[in-house]
Scaffold this motif. Structure first.
Motif, mmCIF file in Angstrom:
data_model
loop_
_atom_site.group_PDB
_atom_site.id
_atom_site.type_symbol
_atom_site.label_atom_id
_atom_site.label_comp_id
_atom_site.label_asym_id
_atom_site.label_seq_id
_atom_site.Cartn_x
_atom_site.Cartn_y
_atom_site.Cartn_z
ATOM 1 N N GLU A 213 5.629 17.221 12.271
ATOM 2 C CA GLU A 213 6.971 16.478 12.560
ATOM 3 C C GLU A 213 6.612 15.157 13.022
ATOM 4 O O GLU A 213 7.461 14.265 13.167
ATOM 5 C CB GLU A 213 7.507 17.524 13.837
ATOM 6 N N HIS A 214 5.639 15.069 13.644
ATOM 7 C CA HIS A 214 5.183 13.689 14.418
ATOM 8 C C HIS A 214 4.578 12.908 13.490
ATOM 9 O O HIS A 214 3.894 11.705 13.937
ATOM 10 C CB HIS A 214 4.418 13.817 15.678
ATOM 11 N N TRP A 215 4.113 13.221 12.183
ATOM 12 C CA TRP A 215 3.365 12.229 11.406
ATOM 13 C C TRP A 215 4.479 11.360 10.666
ATOM 14 O O TRP A 215 5.774 11.759 10.669
ATOM 15 C CB TRP A 215 2.702 13.186 10.401
ATOM 16 N N GLU A 216 4.001 10.397 9.973
ATOM 17 C CA GLU A 216 4.923 9.381 9.216
ATOM 18 C C GLU A 216 4.249 9.297 7.698
ATOM 19 O O GLU A 216 3.228 9.360 7.643
ATOM 20 C CB GLU A 216 5.088 7.976 9.680
ATOM 21 N N ILE A 217 5.147 9.061 6.995
ATOM 22 C CA ILE A 217 4.724 8.610 5.533
ATOM 23 C C ILE A 217 4.942 7.251 5.199
ATOM 24 O O ILE A 217 5.951 6.657 5.443
ATOM 25 C CB ILE A 217 5.718 9.254 4.489
ATOM 26 N N LEU A 218 3.801 6.476 5.035
ATOM 27 C CA LEU A 218 3.885 4.978 4.915
ATOM 28 C C LEU A 218 3.224 4.591 3.514
ATOM 29 O O LEU A 218 2.383 5.191 2.961
ATOM 30 C CB LEU A 218 2.936 4.440 5.957
ATOM 31 N N GLY A 219 3.552 3.465 2.994
ATOM 32 C CA GLY A 219 3.112 2.840 1.650
ATOM 33 C C GLY A 219 1.738 2.665 1.969
ATOM 34 O O GLY A 219 1.254 1.947 2.595
ATOM 35 N N LEU A 220 0.848 2.904 1.206
ATOM 36 C CA LEU A 220 -0.623 2.738 1.167
ATOM 37 C C LEU A 220 -0.994 1.191 0.965
ATOM 38 O O LEU A 220 -1.645 0.700 1.643
ATOM 39 C CB LEU A 220 -1.296 3.542 0.094
ATOM 40 N N ARG A 221 -0.053 0.631 0.066
ATOM 41 C CA ARG A 221 -0.244 -0.792 -0.122
ATOM 42 C C ARG A 221 -0.044 -1.771 1.113
ATOM 43 O O ARG A 221 -0.809 -2.898 1.003
ATOM 44 C CB ARG A 221 0.318 -1.217 -1.146
ATOM 45 N N TRP A 222 0.514 -1.337 2.218
ATOM 46 C CA TRP A 222 0.890 -2.157 3.257
ATOM 47 C C TRP A 222 -0.246 -1.926 4.262
ATOM 48 O O TRP A 222 -0.405 -2.450 5.461
ATOM 49 C CB TRP A 222 2.177 -1.780 3.950
ATOM 50 N N HIS A 223 -1.160 -1.152 4.033
ATOM 51 C CA HIS A 223 -2.449 -0.713 5.036
ATOM 52 C C HIS A 223 -3.890 -1.030 4.413
ATOM 53 O O HIS A 223 -4.650 -0.643 5.219
ATOM 54 C CB HIS A 223 -2.118 0.766 5.667
ATOM 55 N N ILE A 224 -3.932 -1.313 3.264
ATOM 56 C CA ILE A 224 -5.218 -1.482 2.692
ATOM 57 C C ILE A 224 -5.348 -2.917 1.871
ATOM 58 O O ILE A 224 -4.088 -3.537 1.904
ATOM 59 C CB ILE A 224 -5.669 -0.213 1.664
ATOM 60 N N PHE A 225 -6.401 -3.316 1.585
ATOM 61 C CA PHE A 225 -6.410 -4.651 0.723
ATOM 62 C C PHE A 225 -7.675 -4.398 -0.194
ATOM 63 O O PHE A 225 -8.697 -3.560 0.106
ATOM 64 C CB PHE A 225 -6.764 -5.950 1.677
ATOM 65 N N VAL A 226 -7.721 -4.875 -1.328
ATOM 66 C CA VAL A 226 -8.646 -4.702 -2.155
ATOM 67 C C VAL A 226 -9.546 -6.045 -2.482
ATOM 68 O O VAL A 226 -8.976 -7.042 -2.262
ATOM 69 C CB VAL A 226 -8.174 -4.335 -3.574
ATOM 70 N N ARG A 227 -10.962 -5.714 -2.441
ATOM 71 C CA ARG A 227 -11.969 -6.857 -2.500
ATOM 72 C C ARG A 227 -12.697 -6.749 -3.680
ATOM 73 O O ARG A 227 -13.251 -5.454 -3.699
ATOM 74 C CB ARG A 227 -12.503 -6.699 -1.151
ATOM 75 N N SER A 228 -12.981 -7.829 -4.341
ATOM 76 C CA SER A 228 -13.870 -7.747 -5.481
ATOM 77 C C SER A 228 -15.213 -8.074 -5.093
ATOM 78 O O SER A 228 -15.411 -8.959 -4.663
ATOM 79 C CB SER A 228 -13.475 -8.682 -6.600
ATOM 80 N N GLY A 229 -16.237 -7.111 -5.298
ATOM 81 C CA GLY A 229 -17.686 -7.164 -4.851
ATOM 82 C C GLY A 229 -18.293 -8.461 -5.494
ATOM 83 O O GLY A 229 -19.221 -8.985 -4.859
ATOM 84 N N GLN A 230 -17.901 -8.764 -6.664
ATOM 85 C CA GLN A 230 -18.519 -10.092 -7.269
ATOM 86 C C GLN A 230 -18.435 -11.390 -6.285
ATOM 87 O O GLN A 230 -18.981 -12.319 -6.448
ATOM 88 C CB GLN A 230 -18.120 -10.239 -8.563
ATOM 89 N N TYR A 231 -17.321 -11.337 -5.497
ATOM 90 C CA TYR A 231 -17.219 -12.570 -4.759
ATOM 91 C C TYR A 231 -17.637 -12.380 -3.167
ATOM 92 O O TYR A 231 -17.217 -13.271 -2.469
ATOM 93 C CB TYR A 231 -15.656 -12.770 -4.758
ATOM 94 N N LEU A 232 -18.296 -11.189 -3.042
ATOM 95 C CA LEU A 232 -18.817 -11.441 -1.502
ATOM 96 C C LEU A 232 -19.575 -12.289 -1.407
ATOM 97 O O LEU A 232 -20.630 -12.420 -1.914
ATOM 98 C CB LEU A 232 -19.149 -9.856 -1.423
#
Length: 252
Positions: A213-232
């Motif tokens: 009951e106390h959990w939320e459902i959130l859009g994953l895209r608002w809480h992660i970011f993608v990083r391309s390894g070749q530009y590290l």
């Protein structure tokens, strides 16, 4: 190749007690099996996959019940089959037909032994598609006990390998059940939590179902970011240029 055999057994070249099945024909649509290399399981001789071969064209090996097929392509795969009936096979198999001195069921077990597979693998030619020649196969020394002993060995191995196969099947079923339980456990924990008594509510997401009951459902895209390894940038890791090559990367 030297074999150590019990006293009273002979060691003879295979060509003395077997001949090559040389019958070839153009493949036509028949009810007979067609065996490709992929249809024989390594080391066990079990037949797997589709054996209809209705769309196969070209020259095929024609074999009969009791013949032994040995895969000359990549012999280290130990693709050896005792034919339970007539059929066609890829010409990557060498067909062996035994004389009265040699039980073909005994021969199939001999050809699956590690020393013989290792020996034949050392005689291959061709880098990309290594094969062993029929002449080398027929020049192979094999143990030759009496027919009575051959039959006793075959009966023993049939019985024991069947028992082992059944144990393997049971273990595989158990592993599959454990993997299913593991997956369900993870799904349960991340979607329902670990408290079985917590009040629940509908998540509004079909695959999740109810959530605490106390959990939320959130859009994953608002809480992660993608990083391309070749530009590290190497400054972030304080690594020299040549050390960057040692960073593990997951490919998509």
């Amino acid at each position: 190749m030297r074999l150590s055999v019990p006293e009273g057994w002979l060691t003879v070249p295979l060509k003395r007690v077997a001949e090559e099945v040389r019958y070839r024909e153009e493949r036509v649509d028949t009810e007979l099996w067609y065996l490709g290399m992929e249809n024989v399981e390594s080391w066990t001789g079990r037949v797997v996959g589709d054996l209809t071969g209705a769309d196969i064209t070209g020259t095929c090996l024609r074999f009969d019940r009791g013949d032994v097929l040995f895969g000359k392509l990549r012999p280290y795969l130990a693709k050896v089959l005792w034919a339970t009936g007539p059929g066609h096979a890829s010409t990557e198999f060498v067909g062996l037909r035994t004389s009265d001195e040699l039980d073909s069921r005994f021969l199939q077990y001999v050809l699956r032994t590690e020393p013989i597979v290792h020996w034949l693998s050392g005689l291959t030619y061709g880098a990309r598609m290594p094969r062993v020649s029929p002449s080398d196969i027929f020049g192979l020394p094999i143990p030759l006990p009496s027919r009575r002993i051959q039959a006793a060995v075959v009966d023993f191995l049939d019985r024991e390998t069947t028992h082992i196969d059944r144990l393997i099947e049971k273990k595989e079923r158990l592993i599959a059940l454990l993997e299913e339980k593991r997956s369900a456990l993870i799904t349960r924990a991340v979607t329902k939590g670990i408290d079985p008594d917590v009040p629940m509510k509908d998540s509004g997401v079909e695959w999740i179902g109810e959530i605490p009951e106390h959990w939320e459902i959130l859009g994953l895209r608002w809480h992660i970011f993608v990083r391309s390894g070749q530009y590290l940038p190497n400054t972030e890791f304080e690594l020299a240029e040549d050390e960057l090559h040692s960073i593990p990367v997951i490919g998509g």
